[in-house]
Design an enzyme around this catalytic site. Structure first.
Site, PDB file in Angstrom:
ATOM      1  CG  ASP A  43      -2.165   0.850   1.045  1.00  0.00           C
ATOM      2  OD1 ASP A  43      -3.263   0.270   0.993  1.00  0.00           O
ATOM      3  OD2 ASP A  43      -2.042   2.085   0.941  1.00  0.00           O
ATOM      4  CB  VAL A  77      -0.345   0.000  -7.514  1.00  0.00           C
ATOM      5  CG1 VAL A  77      -0.373  -0.863  -6.282  1.00  0.00           C
ATOM      6  CG2 VAL A  77      -1.477   1.021  -7.529  1.00  0.00           C
ATOM      7  CE1 TYR A 168     -13.330   3.742  -7.648  1.00  0.00           C
ATOM      8  CE2 TYR A 168     -15.704   3.561  -7.904  1.00  0.00           C
ATOM      9  CZ  TYR A 168     -14.525   3.116  -7.335  1.00  0.00           C
ATOM     10  OH  TYR A 168     -14.530   2.061  -6.469  1.00  0.00           O
ATOM     11  CE  LYS A 172     -12.163   0.648  -8.879  1.00  0.00           C
ATOM     12  NZ  LYS A 172     -11.202  -0.251  -8.214  1.00  0.00           N
ATOM     13  CB  THR A 203     -14.366   0.958   3.136  1.00  0.00           C
ATOM     14  OG1 THR A 203     -14.575   1.773   1.972  1.00  0.00           O
ATOM     15  CG2 THR A 203     -14.739  -0.474   2.838  1.00  0.00           C
TER      16      THR A 203
HETATM   17  N1  LIG Z   1     -15.877   0.989  -0.472  1.00  0.00           N
HETATM   18  C1  LIG Z   1     -16.690   0.912  -1.506  1.00  0.00           C
HETATM   19  O1  LIG Z   1     -17.879   1.277  -1.429  1.00  0.00           O
HETATM   20  C2  LIG Z   1     -16.194   0.298  -2.797  1.00  0.00           C
HETATM   21  C3  LIG Z   1     -17.154   0.007  -3.770  1.00  0.00           C
HETATM   22  C4  LIG Z   1     -16.735  -0.548  -4.967  1.00  0.00           C
HETATM   23  C5  LIG Z   1     -15.385  -0.807  -5.184  1.00  0.00           C
HETATM   24  N2  LIG Z   1     -14.472  -0.509  -4.218  1.00  0.00           N
HETATM   25  C6  LIG Z   1     -13.072  -0.799  -4.535  1.00  0.00           C
HETATM   26  O2  LIG Z   1     -12.505  -1.606  -3.534  1.00  0.00           O
HETATM   27  C7  LIG Z   1     -11.104  -1.289  -3.413  1.00  0.00           C
HETATM   28  C8  LIG Z   1     -10.809  -0.961  -1.960  1.00  0.00           C
HETATM   29  O3  LIG Z   1     -11.609   0.147  -1.580  1.00  0.00           O
HETATM   30  P1  LIG Z   1     -11.803   0.591  -0.064  1.00  0.00           P
HETATM   31  O4  LIG Z   1     -13.219   0.959   0.094  1.00  0.00           O
HETATM   32  O5  LIG Z   1     -11.175  -0.395   0.852  1.00  0.00           O
HETATM   33  O6  LIG Z   1     -11.000   1.971  -0.112  1.00  0.00           O
HETATM   34  P2  LIG Z   1      -9.869   2.553   0.859  1.00  0.00           P
HETATM   35  O7  LIG Z   1      -9.695   3.966   0.450  1.00  0.00           O
HETATM   36  O8  LIG Z   1     -10.193   2.228   2.268  1.00  0.00           O
HETATM   37  O9  LIG Z   1      -8.613   1.689   0.409  1.00  0.00           O
HETATM   38  C9  LIG Z   1      -7.926   1.909  -0.803  1.00  0.00           C
HETATM   39  C10 LIG Z   1      -6.460   1.662  -0.513  1.00  0.00           C
HETATM   40  O10 LIG Z   1      -5.731   1.827  -1.746  1.00  0.00           O
HETATM   41  C11 LIG Z   1      -4.516   2.461  -1.402  1.00  0.00           C
HETATM   42  N3  LIG Z   1      -3.951   3.141  -2.559  1.00  0.00           N
HETATM   43  C12 LIG Z   1      -4.439   4.217  -3.211  1.00  0.00           C
HETATM   44  N4  LIG Z   1      -3.586   4.582  -4.171  1.00  0.00           N
HETATM   45  C13 LIG Z   1      -2.545   3.713  -4.134  1.00  0.00           C
HETATM   46  C14 LIG Z   1      -1.344   3.586  -4.871  1.00  0.00           C
HETATM   47  N5  LIG Z   1      -1.014   4.448  -5.859  1.00  0.00           N
HETATM   48  N6  LIG Z   1      -0.495   2.570  -4.561  1.00  0.00           N
HETATM   49  C15 LIG Z   1      -0.807   1.715  -3.543  1.00  0.00           C
HETATM   50  N7  LIG Z   1      -1.909   1.801  -2.792  1.00  0.00           N
HETATM   51  C16 LIG Z   1      -2.770   2.797  -3.098  1.00  0.00           C
HETATM   52  C17 LIG Z   1      -4.894   3.470  -0.303  1.00  0.00           C
HETATM   53  O11 LIG Z   1      -3.765   3.886   0.447  1.00  0.00           O
HETATM   54  C18 LIG Z   1      -5.887   2.662   0.503  1.00  0.00           C
HETATM   55  O12 LIG Z   1      -5.270   1.973   1.573  1.00  0.00           O
HETATM   56  C19 LIG Z   1     -10.844  -0.120  -4.347  1.00  0.00           C
HETATM   57  O13 LIG Z   1     -10.284  -0.605  -5.548  1.00  0.00           O
HETATM   58  C20 LIG Z   1     -12.212   0.445  -4.600  1.00  0.00           C
HETATM   59  O14 LIG Z   1     -12.308   1.104  -5.824  1.00  0.00           O
HETATM   60  C21 LIG Z   1     -14.853   0.035  -3.024  1.00  0.00           C
END
Ligand SMILES: NC(=O)c1ccc[n+]([C@@H]2O[C@H](COP(=O)([O-])OP(=O)(O)OC[C@H]3O[C@@H](n4cnc5c(N)ncnc54)[C@H](O)[C@@H]3O)[C@@H](O)[C@H]2O)c1
Length: 271
Positions: A43, A77, A168, A172, A203
């Site tokens: 991360d 990443v 976004y 995706k 989250t």
């Molecule tokens: N929470 C939701 O409602 C939801 C819905 C659909 C999809 N998602 C997807 O699920 C995944 C996780 O989401 P989440 O809700 O846990 O979000 P979050 O913001 O809690 O976690 C995302 C993580 O990605 C890390 N990150 C961001 N940019 C980065 C980079 N350049 N290199 C490495 N790490 C990086 C952040 O530091 C963070 O820890 C994401 O891909 C998100 O798009 C989430």
């Protein structure tokens, strides 16, 4: 650990999870560790955000402790060499790589006609490039695993319009397409590639992106009458990595409490 998982042994399997400090990533890591995997968490954030950030308010359940991650590697990443280094460090430390989970993601809101070039580019850099960097780095090692697999964590917004979500949703959608192509290209190597599509999930990302009224409205619209929690997304990831899914590749599994199926539902609909 979920009851059904007790029958499956992941012991000895090594996996790398990006976005491991986030809400869903931490839950995925926790579930995989509980199942017996050796997990490397990558991360941008070096600490486990999830335990601090999520313990407090609207989470019903679902964050499992990620304290037993074998190694945390600060990784961006969007940078291929960063991801290469994380993969190489994992292989060197643990002797191989059996699976990867691309969970790092960002939401940069905005209406499309107004979104800046840098915001658009950043959405794709993290949400799409991040996964192809992981795929490129992991491929030679996955090929050597007896049961290799990759999971991309996309979003319902890659399948359905997410107004004012900037790049976004489009990013995706590209991620889903890329994962399907990888599934076809890697099938002959025995590497399965699948996509988990979370709906709104409780989250920090959701709390940052959407106010509480939006979350409540989405919960009411969902056939199950609630939103998913991160542990439920993690269960889907673990299933897709398990031997129970050994014939499953190129698939998109929505974990959204049915929200994606509600297009034609609503007042006035006849039963
Ligand atoms: N929470 C939701 O409602 C939801 C819905 C659909 C999809 N998602 C997807 O699920 C995944 C996780 O989401 P989440 O809700 O846990 O979000 P979050 O913001 O809690 O976690 C995302 C993580 O990605 C890390 N990150 C961001 N940019 C980065 C980079 N350049 N290199 C490495 N790490 C990086 C952040 O530091 C963070 O820890 C994401 O891909 C998100 O798009 C989430």
């Amino acid at each position: 650990m979920s009851t059904w998982l007790r029958a499956e042994s992941f012991a000895g399997r090594v996996g790398l999870v990006t976005g491991s400090a986030g809400g869903i990533g931490a839950a995925v890591c926790g579930a995989l560790v509980a199942a017996g995997c050796t997990v490397v968490g990558c991360d941008l954030a070096s600490d486990d955000l999830a335990s601090d950030d999520l313990a407090s308010d609207d989470l019903a359940s679902g964050i499992e402790p990620a304290g037993d991650i074998a190694r945390r590697i600060r990784t961006d990443v969007t940078v291929q060499t960063d991801v290469d280094a994380a993969v190489e460090a994992s292989v060197e430390a643990f002797g191989g790589l059996d699976f990867v989970v691309g969970c790092a993601g960002v939401v940069l809101p905005g209406r499309l006609a107004e979104v800046t070039a840098s915001s658009w580019r950043r959405s794709f850099a993290v949400n799409v490039d991040g996964m192809i960097h992981l795929a490129r780095a992991a491929y030679p090692h996955l090929r050597r695993s007896p049961a290799p697999a990759a999971i991309a964590v996309a979003s319902l917004s890659g399948l359905s319009a997410y107004p004012a979500g900037g790049g976004y949703g489009p990013s995706k959608a590209a991620l889903i397409s890329m994962a399907r192509q990888l599934a076809v290209e890697w099938g002959p190597d025995g590497i399965r590639v699948n996509v988990v599509v979370p709906g709104p999930t409780l989250t920090p990302m959701l709390r940052r992106a959407q106010p509480v009224e939006y979350r409540a409205a989405q919960a009411r619209r969902a056939p199950l009458g609630r939103l998913a929690d991160p542990g439920e997304i993690a269960d889907a990831v673990v299933y897709l990595l398990s031997s129970g899914a050994r014939a499953v590749t190129g698939q998109v599994l929505a974990v959204d409490c049915g929200l994606g199926q509600t297009l034609l539902a609503g007042p006035g609909a006849t039963s």
